[in-house]
Design a protein around this motif. Structure first.
Motif, PDB file in Angstrom:
ATOM      1  N   SER A  17      71.530  17.166  35.870  1.00  0.00           N
ATOM      2  CA  SER A  17      71.406  16.859  37.285  1.00  0.00           C
ATOM      3  C   SER A  17      69.976  17.067  37.767  1.00  0.00           C
ATOM      4  CB  SER A  17      72.360  17.746  38.086  1.00  0.00           C
ATOM      5  OG  SER A  17      72.109  17.646  39.452  1.00  0.00           O
ATOM      6  N   CYS A  20      67.776  14.327  36.446  1.00  0.00           N
ATOM      7  CA  CYS A  20      67.982  13.062  37.161  1.00  0.00           C
ATOM      8  C   CYS A  20      67.272  13.072  38.503  1.00  0.00           C
ATOM      9  CB  CYS A  20      69.476  12.810  37.352  1.00  0.00           C
ATOM     10  SG  CYS A  20      70.322  12.287  35.860  1.00  0.00           S
ATOM     11  N   PHE A  21      67.341  14.195  39.219  1.00  0.00           N
ATOM     12  CA  PHE A  21      66.615  14.274  40.484  1.00  0.00           C
ATOM     13  C   PHE A  21      65.111  14.195  40.249  1.00  0.00           C
ATOM     14  CE2 PHE A  21      70.473  16.311  42.393  1.00  0.00           C
ATOM     15  CZ  PHE A  21      70.654  15.359  43.366  1.00  0.00           C
ATOM     16  N   TRP A  22      64.644  14.801  39.184  1.00  0.00           N
ATOM     17  CA  TRP A  22      63.222  14.797  38.867  1.00  0.00           C
ATOM     18  C   TRP A  22      62.719  13.385  38.575  1.00  0.00           C
ATOM     19  CZ3 TRP A  22      60.584  15.654  33.740  1.00  0.00           C
ATOM     20  CH2 TRP A  22      59.228  15.922  33.909  1.00  0.00           C
ATOM     21  N   CYS A  23      63.577  12.565  37.946  1.00  0.00           N
ATOM     22  CA  CYS A  23      63.215  11.175  37.634  1.00  0.00           C
ATOM     23  C   CYS A  23      63.570  10.226  38.775  1.00  0.00           C
ATOM     24  CB  CYS A  23      63.908  10.737  36.349  1.00  0.00           C
ATOM     25  SG  CYS A  23      63.307  11.578  34.892  1.00  0.00           S
ATOM     26  N   ARG A  24      63.877  10.758  39.925  1.00  0.00           N
ATOM     27  CA  ARG A  24      64.207   9.997  41.128  1.00  0.00           C
ATOM     28  C   ARG A  24      65.472   9.135  40.954  1.00  0.00           C
ATOM     29  NH1 ARG A  24      59.207  11.291  41.694  1.00  0.00           N
ATOM     30  NH2 ARG A  24      57.860  11.098  43.467  1.00  0.00           N
ATOM     31  N   GLN A  25      66.401   9.619  40.159  1.00  0.00           N
ATOM     32  CA  GLN A  25      67.713   8.986  40.016  1.00  0.00           C
ATOM     33  C   GLN A  25      68.696   9.783  40.879  1.00  0.00           C
ATOM     34  OE1 GLN A  25      68.487   6.244  38.205  1.00  0.00           O
ATOM     35  NE2 GLN A  25      66.345   5.994  37.600  1.00  0.00           N
ATOM     36  N   PHE A  26      68.639   9.549  42.195  1.00  0.00           N
ATOM     37  CA  PHE A  26      69.363  10.409  43.127  1.00  0.00           C
ATOM     38  C   PHE A  26      70.878  10.261  43.017  1.00  0.00           C
ATOM     39  CE2 PHE A  26      65.204   9.733  45.185  1.00  0.00           C
ATOM     40  CZ  PHE A  26      64.753  11.041  45.095  1.00  0.00           C
ATOM     41  N   PHE A  27      71.353   9.057  42.759  1.00  0.00           N
ATOM     42  CA  PHE A  27      72.804   8.872  42.622  1.00  0.00           C
ATOM     43  C   PHE A  27      73.340   9.664  41.440  1.00  0.00           C
ATOM     44  CE2 PHE A  27      76.379   6.646  40.642  1.00  0.00           C
ATOM     45  CZ  PHE A  27      77.303   6.739  41.674  1.00  0.00           C
ATOM     46  N   TRP A  28      72.696   9.504  40.274  1.00  0.00           N
ATOM     47  CA  TRP A  28      73.180  10.209  39.080  1.00  0.00           C
ATOM     48  C   TRP A  28      72.946  11.711  39.183  1.00  0.00           C
ATOM     49  CZ3 TRP A  28      76.625   7.737  36.677  1.00  0.00           C
ATOM     50  CH2 TRP A  28      76.569   6.358  36.588  1.00  0.00           C
ATOM     51  N   GLY A  29      71.851  12.101  39.829  1.00  0.00           N
ATOM     52  CA  GLY A  29      71.624  13.529  40.056  1.00  0.00           C
ATOM     53  C   GLY A  29      72.723  14.131  40.907  1.00  0.00           C
TER      54      GLY A  29
END
Length: 111
Positions: A17, A20-29
């Motif tokens: 999680s 994912c937030f770090w890679c700017r994948q907010f939905f998956w994070g």
């Protein structure tokens, strides 16, 4: 030992999680953080029941281990399921290959 595995899974979900937030994948994070939270709450509610579950599984394993016919039936069904899986994957490859040109079809079916 089972508690360690359960905590490793929860930690894994939390780390994925954060990545994912770090890679700017907010939905998956968000999805993985909700999954980690639900896993954590599930573990907290059932952690005291794990020793009883392990005891029951040990007794069941001793019972099944003494009956070789049960193990043979399980192996037979495993073979049947593997054959069914290979038939399904071959059929799916055929469906995909039907939309391809003639030079690529045979290679997809062989793979």
């Amino acid at each position: 030992m089972m508690k360690v595995y359960v905590h490793i899974l929860t930690t894994y979900l939390a780390v994925v999680s954060v990545l994912c937030f770090w890679c700017r994948q907010f939905f998956w994070g968000g999805a993985f953080s909700v999954g980690a939270l639900l896993q954590f709450l599930y573990v907290i509610s059932l952690i005291d029941r794990l020793p009883l579950t392990m005891l029951i599984l040990r007794k069941a394993l001793k019972l099944v281990w003494g009956l070789p016919k049960v193990i043979m039936v399980a192996h037979a069904f495993t073979v049947v399921m593997l054959l069914w899986m290979s038939l399904g994957s071959f059929g799916a490859a055929g469906v995909v290959a039907s939309n391809m040109s003639d030079e690529g079809r045979w290679w997809l079916l062989v793979r």
